[in-house]
Design a protein around this motif. Structure first.
Motif, short mmCIF file in Angstrom:
data_model
loop_
_atom_site.label_atom_id
_atom_site.label_comp_id
_atom_site.label_asym_id
_atom_site.label_seq_id
_atom_site.Cartn_x
_atom_site.Cartn_y
_atom_site.Cartn_z
N THR A 3 13.76 -1.50 5.43
CA THR A 3 12.87 -0.98 6.25
C THR A 3 13.14 0.07 7.14
OG1 THR A 3 13.62 -2.63 7.68
CG2 THR A 3 11.70 -3.66 6.71
N THR A 4 12.28 0.54 7.85
CA THR A 4 12.70 1.62 8.70
C THR A 4 11.52 1.90 9.79
OG1 THR A 4 13.13 4.04 8.63
CG2 THR A 4 11.68 3.66 7.11
N PRO A 5 11.86 2.25 10.94
CA PRO A 5 10.85 2.76 11.96
C PRO A 5 10.11 4.16 11.52
CG PRO A 5 13.10 2.55 13.08
CD PRO A 5 13.16 2.40 11.73
N PRO A 6 8.84 4.27 11.85
CA PRO A 6 8.25 5.53 11.29
C PRO A 6 9.14 6.73 11.45
CG PRO A 6 6.80 4.11 12.59
CD PRO A 6 8.20 3.51 12.82
N HIS A 7 9.02 7.49 10.35
CA HIS A 7 9.74 8.81 10.15
C HIS A 7 8.89 9.86 10.91
CE1 HIS A 7 11.71 6.83 6.52
NE2 HIS A 7 12.88 7.58 7.06
N ALA B 163 0.84 -1.17 0.01
CA ALA B 163 0.24 -0.10 -0.08
C ALA B 163 0.89 1.30 -0.06
CB ALA B 163 -0.78 -0.11 1.22
N LYS B 164 0.52 2.26 -0.83
CA LYS B 164 1.33 3.49 -0.89
C LYS B 164 0.62 4.63 0.14
CE LYS B 164 0.99 3.77 -5.56
NZ LYS B 164 1.27 4.47 -6.91
N PRO B 165 1.58 5.54 0.53
CA PRO B 165 0.77 6.36 1.39
C PRO B 165 -0.65 7.10 0.92
CG PRO B 165 3.41 6.95 0.94
CD PRO B 165 2.81 5.68 0.39
N ASP B 166 -1.31 7.17 2.03
CA ASP B 166 -2.84 7.62 1.74
C ASP B 166 -3.75 6.88 1.12
OD1 ASP B 166 -3.34 9.72 3.37
OD2 ASP B 166 -3.78 11.12 1.77
N PRO C 126 5.32 -0.35 14.87
CA PRO C 126 5.00 -0.20 13.42
C PRO C 126 6.34 0.26 12.60
CG PRO C 126 4.44 1.62 14.82
CD PRO C 126 5.37 0.64 15.90
N PHE C 127 6.45 -0.25 11.32
CA PHE C 127 7.43 0.29 10.42
C PHE C 127 6.86 0.59 9.07
CE2 PHE C 127 8.62 -3.67 8.00
CZ PHE C 127 7.57 -4.50 8.43
N PRO D 31 2.01 8.18 5.90
CA PRO D 31 2.78 6.95 5.37
C PRO D 31 1.98 5.67 5.86
CG PRO D 31 3.93 7.86 7.26
CD PRO D 31 2.86 8.75 7.16
N VAL D 32 2.18 4.61 4.99
CA VAL D 32 1.73 3.40 5.58
C VAL D 32 2.33 2.67 6.55
CG1 VAL D 32 0.76 1.07 4.65
CG2 VAL D 32 0.72 3.26 3.07
N LEU D 33 1.92 2.49 7.59
CA LEU D 33 2.62 1.70 8.64
C LEU D 33 2.23 0.39 8.79
CD1 LEU D 33 2.77 4.41 11.39
CD2 LEU D 33 4.24 3.84 9.72
N HIS D 34 3.16 -0.57 8.56
CA HIS D 34 2.92 -2.12 8.92
C HIS D 34 3.35 -2.34 10.21
CE1 HIS D 34 2.73 -2.14 4.34
NE2 HIS D 34 3.84 -1.31 4.45
#
Lengths: 259, 107
Positions: free
Chosen positions: B65-69, A63-66, B48-49, B78-81
């Motif tokens: 991967t990265t922790p949320p910015h 999924a992309k942002p938003d 979340p990442f 951003p999409v957080l998994h």
């Protein structure tokens, strides 16, 4: 983020396991000098994805942002022992003498794909279905007779192993060419005992070595890598040239002229 | 599976997934006081990442991967998994296992 291409779950898991293995390797090196170290015991991922289906394969796009309405996919990876790996994995094709469905020339692509979808990929898989008397038409809607397919795959496997054996024998012969260093002929009653000494004469245990003298078959009574003993009848010899042919194996024939 | 990965294709804001795992596991693990000591048996991380799935032309995947910015409300969220993993002491996982002898059954 980089381009958002779709991916299949298998490649994703391969990549995930690669990363885990690398992390574990790093931690294993660390444990050499540091007695108390930690390693990844289990891992759980919750991913926001959009599934796609092209009629053959399910793929996913991150999924992309938003973007809203993404599916949530949960992947759990746990540690298993080597024994569990052996128990739940098949020997890779390259290491076994199994035959894949892709090697069957007269099986149409649609049937191959249908069989692969239900996890049938090789002769071993088909034989397992045959043993359990599974009717693919009834169970999975695949119009293939399991018994006929199993027979076809067995024949193919037989041919494949023959070809492999031949190829092995050929390369062995190429590395070990026959060499005759001495010939002895001794009369024994009405028979002549021909002894060929040398190197790499009989190198395949199962191959029945044959010999002819003046075109007539003669008996091979002993065959070793360093010596062959042949028995010819007196009438097999002529007063002039006596061409002797010995078929050592499918890739080596000796031709000598006994005068 | 690939023996090497090209991480240069990843979004520069992300890091190879293994680095996140290895980074979290860099803990001392032991606390000593006079006469007693304790060690961390397990560490469970649940966070979340953001993820970057890079697919090359051969369909091989590299994971960044990265922790949320950001934790702020932003116009394009951003999409957080979510990732959860457990780190356990190496020696606990590698402890020799007893042979699986079938138990003697007596009638």
């Amino acid at each position: 983020m980089s381009t958002n291409k779709s991916w299949d779950l298998r490649s994703f898991l391969d990549s995930m396991i690669f990363e885990l293995d690398q992390a574990r390797d790093t931690l294993a090196i660390k444990s050499i000098n540091k007695p108390l170290t930690y390693t990844v015991k289990d891992l759980n991922l919750d991913l926001q994805l959009f599934p796609e289906y092209d009629g053959k394969q399910v793929k996913f796009v991150t999924a992309k942002p938003d973007q809203r309405g993404a599916s949530r996919i949960n992947i759990s990876l746990g540690s298993i022992t080597d024994r569990q790996v052996r128990e739940t994995s098949k020997i890779p094709m390259a290491e076994s003498d199994d035959v894949t469905l892709d090697e069957v020339p007269d099986l149409d692509e649609e049937t191959k794909e249908s069989l692969k979808k239900i996890g049938v990929k090789s002769a071993q898989d088909v034989e397992e279905l045959e043993r359990k008397n599974v009717s693919l038409d009834t169970v999975a809607g695949v119009k293939t007779n399991v018994g006929e397919l199993a027979e076809k795959l067995r024949k193919l496997r037989g041919l494949k192993s023959q070809a492999q054996a031949l190829s092995q024998a050929q390369s062995q012969r190429a590395e070990q060419p026959p060499q005759v260093t001495r010939i002895g002929i001794r009369r024994q009653g009405a028979q002549g005992l021909i002894t060929l000494s040398g190197h790499h004469l009989a190198i395949l245990e199962d191959y029945p070595i044959t010999a002819t003298l003046n075109g007539r078959p003669i008996q091979v009574i002993a065959a070793h890598p360093h010596q062959l003993v042949l028995v010819a009848q007196q009438e097999d010899f002529t007063s002039g040239n006596n061409p002797l042919r010995v078929q050592l194996d499918a890739h080596a024939e000796l031709t000598l002229n006994l005068v | 599976m690939d023996s090497q990965k090209d991480y240069t294709q990843l979004d520069e804001a992300t890091a190879p997934f293994q680095e996140i795992l290895a980074g979290v596991s860099r803990v001392a693990g032991q606390a000593h006081a006079e006469g007693m000591g304790m060690s961390i048996a397990e560490i469970t991380v649940d966070m979340p990442f953001e993820v970057d799935v890079h697919v090359d032309p051969e369909e091989h995947i590299t994971l960044g991967t990265t922790p949320p910015h950001t934790w702020e409300d932003v116009s394009v969220a951003p999409v957080l998994h979510r990732i959860r993993f457990t780190l356990a002491q190496t020696e606990t996982l590698e402890a020799p296992k007893t042979e699986d002898n079938p138990s003697d059954e007596h009638e």
